[in-house]
Every structure is written in C-alpha cells, then in structure tokens.
Design an enzyme around this catalytic site. Structure first.
Site, short mmCIF file in Angstrom:
data_model
loop_
_atom_site.label_atom_id
_atom_site.label_comp_id
_atom_site.label_asym_id
_atom_site.label_seq_id
_atom_site.Cartn_x
_atom_site.Cartn_y
_atom_site.Cartn_z
N HIS A 161 18.27 -36.82 -6.64
CA HIS A 161 17.53 -37.17 -5.42
C HIS A 161 16.04 -36.88 -5.56
O HIS A 161 15.35 -36.74 -4.56
CB HIS A 161 18.14 -36.45 -4.22
CG HIS A 161 19.59 -36.77 -4.05
ND1 HIS A 161 20.02 -37.97 -3.54
CD2 HIS A 161 20.71 -36.08 -4.40
CE1 HIS A 161 21.35 -38.00 -3.54
NE2 HIS A 161 21.79 -36.86 -4.07
N LYS B 136 6.07 -4.21 -4.11
CA LYS B 136 7.52 -4.07 -3.96
C LYS B 136 7.96 -4.11 -2.51
O LYS B 136 8.97 -4.69 -2.17
CB LYS B 136 7.94 -2.76 -4.61
CG LYS B 136 9.41 -2.47 -4.57
CD LYS B 136 10.09 -3.02 -5.79
CE LYS B 136 11.59 -2.89 -5.73
NZ LYS B 136 12.22 -4.02 -6.41
N GLU C 153 17.73 -17.57 -7.74
CA GLU C 153 17.34 -16.21 -8.13
C GLU C 153 16.78 -16.18 -9.56
O GLU C 153 15.79 -15.51 -9.83
CB GLU C 153 18.56 -15.28 -7.97
CG GLU C 153 18.38 -13.85 -8.43
CD GLU C 153 17.24 -13.09 -7.75
OE1 GLU C 153 16.65 -13.59 -6.78
OE2 GLU C 153 16.92 -12.00 -8.24
N GLU D 253 8.06 -14.93 -10.89
CA GLU D 253 7.32 -13.78 -10.39
C GLU D 253 6.82 -12.86 -11.51
O GLU D 253 5.80 -12.20 -11.33
CB GLU D 253 8.11 -13.00 -9.35
CG GLU D 253 9.30 -12.25 -9.89
CD GLU D 253 10.07 -11.49 -8.81
OE1 GLU D 253 9.43 -10.98 -7.88
OE2 GLU D 253 11.30 -11.41 -8.92
N CYS E 147 0.84 -1.19 0.00
CA CYS E 147 0.00 0.00 0.00
C CYS E 147 0.88 1.25 0.00
O CYS E 147 1.88 1.33 0.69
CB CYS E 147 -0.94 0.10 1.18
SG CYS E 147 -2.08 -1.27 1.31
N TRP F 64 -2.62 -2.83 -1.69
CA TRP F 64 -2.30 -4.25 -1.81
C TRP F 64 -3.09 -4.91 -0.69
O TRP F 64 -2.79 -4.71 0.49
CB TRP F 64 -0.80 -4.47 -1.64
CG TRP F 64 -0.38 -5.88 -1.93
CD1 TRP F 64 -0.01 -6.38 -3.15
CD2 TRP F 64 -0.28 -6.97 -1.01
NE1 TRP F 64 0.32 -7.71 -3.03
CE2 TRP F 64 0.16 -8.10 -1.73
CE3 TRP F 64 -0.51 -7.10 0.35
CZ2 TRP F 64 0.37 -9.33 -1.15
CZ3 TRP F 64 -0.31 -8.34 0.94
CH2 TRP F 64 0.13 -9.45 0.20
N LYS G 252 13.04 -14.94 -10.53
CA LYS G 252 12.75 -13.87 -11.50
C LYS G 252 11.72 -14.33 -12.51
O LYS G 252 10.78 -13.62 -12.84
CB LYS G 252 14.02 -13.44 -12.26
CG LYS G 252 15.01 -12.60 -11.55
CD LYS G 252 14.56 -11.22 -11.18
CE LYS G 252 13.87 -11.22 -9.85
NZ LYS G 252 14.60 -10.96 -8.66
N ASN H 18 -1.55 2.22 5.68
CA ASN H 18 -0.65 1.17 5.21
C ASN H 18 -0.19 0.39 6.45
O ASN H 18 0.37 0.99 7.36
CB ASN H 18 0.54 1.81 4.49
CG ASN H 18 1.71 0.85 4.28
OD1 ASN H 18 2.85 1.27 4.32
ND2 ASN H 18 1.44 -0.42 4.09
N GLY H 19 -0.48 -0.90 6.48
CA GLY H 19 -0.09 -1.70 7.64
C GLY H 19 -1.20 -2.66 8.00
O GLY H 19 -2.08 -2.93 7.20
N ARG I 255 4.00 -0.26 -4.72
CA ARG I 255 3.74 -0.79 -3.39
C ARG I 255 2.44 -1.60 -3.32
O ARG I 255 2.13 -2.21 -2.30
CB ARG I 255 3.67 0.35 -2.37
CG ARG I 255 4.93 1.17 -2.29
CD ARG I 255 4.75 2.32 -1.33
NE ARG I 255 4.59 1.85 0.02
CZ ARG I 255 5.58 1.64 0.87
NH1 ARG I 255 6.82 1.85 0.49
NH2 ARG I 255 5.35 1.22 2.09
C1 F6R Z 1 11.93 -10.49 -5.92
C2 F6R Z 1 11.80 -9.47 -4.90
C3 F6R Z 1 11.44 -9.89 -3.53
C4 F6R Z 1 12.23 -9.07 -2.51
C5 F6R Z 1 11.74 -9.39 -1.09
C6 F6R Z 1 12.55 -8.67 -0.04
O1 F6R Z 1 12.30 -9.94 -7.15
O2 F6R Z 1 11.95 -8.30 -5.16
O3 F6R Z 1 11.65 -11.25 -3.35
O4 F6R Z 1 13.59 -9.35 -2.64
O5 F6R Z 1 10.41 -9.04 -0.97
O6 F6R Z 1 12.47 -7.30 -0.20
P1 F6R Z 1 13.52 -6.33 0.44
O7 F6R Z 1 14.83 -6.59 -0.19
O8 F6R Z 1 13.01 -4.95 0.16
O9 F6R Z 1 13.55 -6.64 1.92
#
Ligand code: F6R
Length: 617
Positions: A513, A612, A490, A497, A2, A74, A494, A100-101, A27
């Site tokens: 395994h 984010k 990673e 997501e 949010c 969100w 990517k 937000n929260g 957000r």
């Molecule tokens: C994936 C991504 C998330 C963040 C995770 C932690 O691309 O962006 O997995 O890495 O939500 O976020 P931060 O780094 O802001 O604590």
C-alpha cells in the site's frame, strides 16, 4: 528530563554531587552545572556538555564546602548552552536554584519581574523562578522557605527544585510538583535527587517527596540534622521513610562496555525475577496480586485502554494482542500524548492501564490522572518503585527489571511484555476463555523463555558481524505480522534512536500500500518471520520484497528452510509460541541496533537529543 542533586551535611558536598550527577546523566546531558558554598559565598560553575566536561571545567577551583546543588540538563526553554545551564542565580547572586520540569506561565511572570526592575541573563523558565523567589523574599522580608512557598503558589507547571542561599549555608530547600524528588536521610546529611540512584552509596533510608510538598533540610555543625516537610499552605506533613532496595552493583556497568549491552544480557535474569512468586510451575498457576485484588474490575470492564509512550507503547500493543486473544476483552492502545488531549471518552467501567518504565513520563502521568478523574479504574505497569505513576494509579504490577540506565529501553520492554502475558493469562483463567491444556502449554513455554534468551544471546558475535555490513546504510525497514508487528516497530525504534539511521516498522502486508516503493537493492529489510502465526503470509511478503531486490535480514525459527532460502542474512532463534516471540525475537533486534550504533561510533547509552525520563510533555 534533567537530573538534580543537592547535598547538605558534614562531608564535602562536591564529590557527592558529581557522583550523583553521573548517575542522573541518563536524564539529560546537554549541559551541566554545580554550585557550592564556601568562604561566605556561593560559587557557581556551569558548562555545555556532559558531567565529565563540568568536572574538567572546575578542576583547580575551590570546590570545598558542605552544601551544594548540581544539575544535568535536557534543554526545554532555551538552547543548550552555558548561560541556560543550571544552577541559576537570583539578581544579586544570593540564591541559587536547580530545576527539573517546566514553568508554563514563566512568560507573564518574567514580564512582571522585568517591570519590577529585574534583569535576566538566560532564556530559561528556571531563572524566572529563582528571580521570583528572591523578589518575593526581598519585597516581603520573608524567610527563604516562605518565599519559596509563595513563589510556588504562583507558578503553573511542573517542578522539582533545590534552592540554596548564601544567607543560610546549612539549609537546602527542595520542592516538587509533577517532577520526581527523593530525599536520602543519612546519619549527618541529606541528599536530595531526581531519583534514588545518587543516594544508594550513602543511605538506604529514603523519603519520596509528595506532590506540592516543600522539604527544608538543615545540618548545622553542632546540632542534630533537621528535616521539616510542609505543603504549599504551610501545613506540616509527616514524612514516610522507606528502605531502598537497589544495590550499588546494579548501577555499574559490571565489565560491559555499555549499560545497554549489560541490560540486554540481564534479560534472562530480569524475566526470571518478574516470574518469581507469580508463576508456580509445579501447580501450573499464575498469580498477580494487583489483578487478584481487583479481578472484578477487569472482568466487568467494557474495554481496557492501554496508554503509554515509545517502547512502552510497543509493549502495550503486544499486550492488546495477548489480552484480546487470551481473555477476549477488547483493548485499545493509545499514545498517552494523544489520549490526554483529544477529549477521549472515559467510562466508569473502563480499565485504563498505564505502562511506563520510569513511572514519570509526563504524558503517561497526565493520561493516568485524566482517566482516574473521569472515574476509570487505573492500573500501572511500571519499573521504578515509588515513582509518580505507581503512586497515582489505583493498583498495578511492578515489572522488577531493576534500574535501566541505557537510554534505549531493552530489558524493561521484555519485562513489560512478560507481565502483560501474565495479566492476559490470569484474566483468561478467571474468565474461562482458555482451556486448561492451552493455559498449561503457554505457562510452561513462558517459563522456558529465559533459557531460550540465554541461547539467543550466544548469537551476539554473529550479529556483530552483520552490523559491520550495514554500518553505513541510510535507511532500514522492519516488517512483521501479528505479534511480530509491534516488534517490527520496536526494532526500528531501537535502531533509529541509537544509530541515527532512518528506520520504519510496518505490518508486512501494508508494504503493497505504499512503502514497497522504497525498496531497491540498497534497502536492508529486517523481517521477523518465525514459523508460527501468519507464516505463509509473511513468506509471500518476503517474496514480494525479494522481487524488488531488497536485502532481507530475517529472524527465523531454528530449522526453518523456506525463509532461510529467501534471506540474504538470517538469525535463528529457538521455537516458541507465536504470542511469546516478541520477548525472544527482540533480543537479536536489540543487538543489531546496538552493534550498528557502536560501529558508527555513536554514544549508545546517551544518544543525542534524548533523555531517559521524559518528565516534560
Ligand atoms: C525507547 C525509549 C522510549 C521510552 C518512552 C517511555 O528506547 O526508551 O521510547 O519507552 O520514553 O518511557 P517510559 O517507559 O519511562 O514511560
């Protein structure tokens, strides 16, 4: 999760609120709403969808006025729909609030308010808060500020809120606990927002609101703007005004179709920035002030615990390999969400490192507080300056990646790994666990990485062509060994997501395994098989997969012939030290995920169900 923005001043509030919401949309983007005051009343509009949907929805309505609040959501409590979207009104539409929260005790509060005759229209915890404020205000005949203070003293949970009332069209009240809030101080105006990006266009002077503080911002037509900050006990606090360093240009796409692509391309610059003042190549030295100032804590540490979430956790895993190899200090890597709840053993001689791009991730922040409260020395590796984690840790290092707006983390990952490499090198030097020539080789190699990334970025068109081949694949496997194992995780993250294709990362040797049962001629398998480290071992793993007809897409070192011959498709990257491959090889993985997602018509910068900044657990 949010984004909130509020304005009070002498300009028209609505365009400032909307441009702020666009900046905060990363957000959360399942619904949006706005409330402005004009003609002696509050006017509130909200809609399902994005900020642009809200703009279309209010077209033709009277959005004039010098005060307002706006929100991009969100969903946490209640489905994403128009009713649950913010702002929320109090019972008689006298007060509007954005939040937000999470209000954890919203349920008993709601029951009590219902008993007192209040009616609720939404399923949200936020509506409970605005009703509570209004109830307290009316019941005790209190000012709005006092009612906010008393209501916030009753709530358990996290909040960043902005409140306006039709009784006072010159005042915005903001408050925070656990969720971020920053005040932009303009000449004749205040802008309140979840982060500083909505303020950049209007002012460089900002105040990061402290935990459990309430800000009352008033701008009357014929009086000087007034800001008072108090805590929940009504003790006056002196605000610390800071200068914002972000420029407008870094918040725009700069000609790229998506922020994610722009951020992938920014990586050479970001890494050079993260080295500035830290690597002296002529003198062959590495210096990080946060480490120098607290070197003893690290050198005496029984172990280092790295805690983080998502991509930052993957960077942490690379960090473990780096610190253990170079500095010979034991490192454990913990998901913050697990660490905080599993009654971990925290010793006074532990160093806990929290890695977070946003510096606001609720679980990582809670892990930081837990470790600090139990006596550990807590070190933060963050990107967003002034965020909660850097403020709650004893010391730390900023990665200086600049604003990362695409929801999928790219440049923050590379910058985090670079900073972790610098930390590992500094500690190794101080401990004497690496000899001078090896140290110098790694530092020199590290310094050339931005140039090598520039070269790797030239593969973009080739990778875009591969993406066309795999657009409709339903599953992907990513394999790596050693330093390339976290990278496999990673790469898979990517892809899943942003393209919604199921993808899993594995240490290559684990295939036998269980997961090898998944392999058939339909299964694309991305293998990071650079020619250092466990090269022969990964070649055998590729052969095993090949024997089951898996389609191999390999990331190989320039000039490699063995893996190339085994691969259906290959991407060649410049040679580097095994420990530095993650910084370089993540680039083609990011581009592959990006192009597949674009081919599939996905919203790359704002993937479904994500946000984010995960400020709720
Ligand atoms: C994936 C991504 C998330 C963040 C995770 C932690 O691309 O962006 O997995 O890495 O939500 O976020 P931060 O780094 O802001 O604590």
């Amino acid at each position: 999760m949010c984004g909130i923005v509020a304005y009070v001043g002498k300009k028209d509030a609505y365009p400032i609120l909307m441009s702020g919401l666009h900046r905060l949309e990363y957000r959360g983007y399942d619904s949006a709403g706005v409330c402005v005051y004009n003609n002696n009343d509050l006017h509130l509009y909200k809609t399902l969808g994005k900020v642009s949907d809200l703009e279309r929805f209010v077209e033709g309505k009277d959005m004039s006025g010098h005060i307002g609040i706006a929100h991009t959501r969100w969903a946490t409590h209640g489905l994403p729909n128009e009713i649950n979207a913010h702002p929320h009104y109090s019972e008689f539409s006298d007060i509007a609030l954005i939040h937000n929260g999470i209000i954890e005790n919203y349920s008993p509060l709601k029951e009590e308010l219902i008993k007192q005759g209040r009616h609720f229209t939404s399923e949200t915890d936020t509506e409970v808060l605005v009703q509570l404020i209004d109830f307290i205000r009316m019941d005790g005949d209190l000012t709005l500020e006092e009612a906010v203070r008393q209501a916030l003293s009753q709530v358990v949970g996290a909040y960043a809120i902005a409140v306006i009332s039709k009784d006072d069209p010159y005042t915005v009240i903001g408050a925070r606990k656990g969720s971020p809030l920053v005040i932009g101080v303009g000449e004749d105006e205040y802008i309140l927002a979840s982060d500083a990006t909505p303020l950049v266009e209007y002012t460089k002077e900002v105040i990061y609101l402290e935990e459990s503080h309430i800000a009352v911002m008033t701008v009357k037509p014929d009086a000087k703007p007034k800001l008072t900050i108090t805590n929940l006990k009504n003790v006056r606090k002196t605000p610390r005004v800071q200068t914002l360093e972000t420029s407008l240009e870094v918040l725009e796409k700069g000609g790229y179709p998506h922020f994610m692509l722009k951020e992938i391309y920014e990586q050479p610059k970001v890494i050079r920035d993260s080295f500035r003042g830290r690597i002296n190549i002529e003198r062959n030295t590495v210096a990080l002030s946060g480490i120098i100032d607290h070197q003893d804590k690290f050198l005496k540490a029984r172990r280092i615990i790295i805690t983080a979430c998502g991509t930052s956790w993957h960077a942490g895993l690379v960090g473990k390999y780096l610190i253990e190899e170079l500095a010979r200090i034991p490192v454990e890597v913990e998901y913050a969400s697990e660490y905080r709840y599993r009654h971990p053993i925290v010793n006074k001689d532990d160093v806990v490192m929290a890695i977070s791009q946003s510096g606001e991730t609720a679980d990582t922040l809670a892990a930081v507080n837990l470790a600090r409260d139990n006596g550990a020395f807590v070190y933060g590796i963050c990107n967003v300056v002034g965020a909660s984690i850097p403020r709650e840790t004893h010391s730390g290092t900023y990665i200086h990646a600049g604003p990362e707006i695409g929801v999928a983390s790219t440049k923050a990952f590379t910058a985090q790994v670079c900073v972790l490499t610098l930390i590992a090198l500094s500690l190794a030097k101080a401990k004497g666990t690496v000899d001078a020539s090896r140290f110098s080789t790694i530092v020199n190699e590290l310094y050339t990485l931005p140039d090598k990334i520039e070269k790797t970025l030239k593969l973009n068109d080739k990778i875009a062509d591969f993406a066309k081949i795999f657009t409709y694949s339903r599953n992907f496997l990513y394999l790596g060994r050693g330093y390339n194992y976290p990278l496999a995780l990673e790469g898979a993250l990517k892809l899943k997501e942003i393209s919604y294709i199921h993808a899993e990362g594995y240490p290559a040797a684990e295939m036998k395994h269980g997961p090898i049962a998944l392999v058939d001629s339909e299964m694309p398998i991305v293998v990071i098989a650079t020619n250092q480290g466990n090269y022969e071992k990964i070649v055998s793993n590729i052969q095993e997969v090949k024997a089951r007809k898996g389609r191999i897409i390999s990331i190989i070192t320039e000039g490699d012939t063995t893996v190339k011959a085994l691969s259906d498709y290959y991407i060649e990257i410049p040679a580097t030290e095994a420990m530095l491959v993650p910084v370089l090889a993540c680039v083609p993985l990011q581009l592959l995920a990006y192009h597949i997602a674009v081919q599939r018509g996905c919203n790359v910068d704002q993937p479904r169900n994500l946000a984010k900044s995960v400020t709720v657990e």
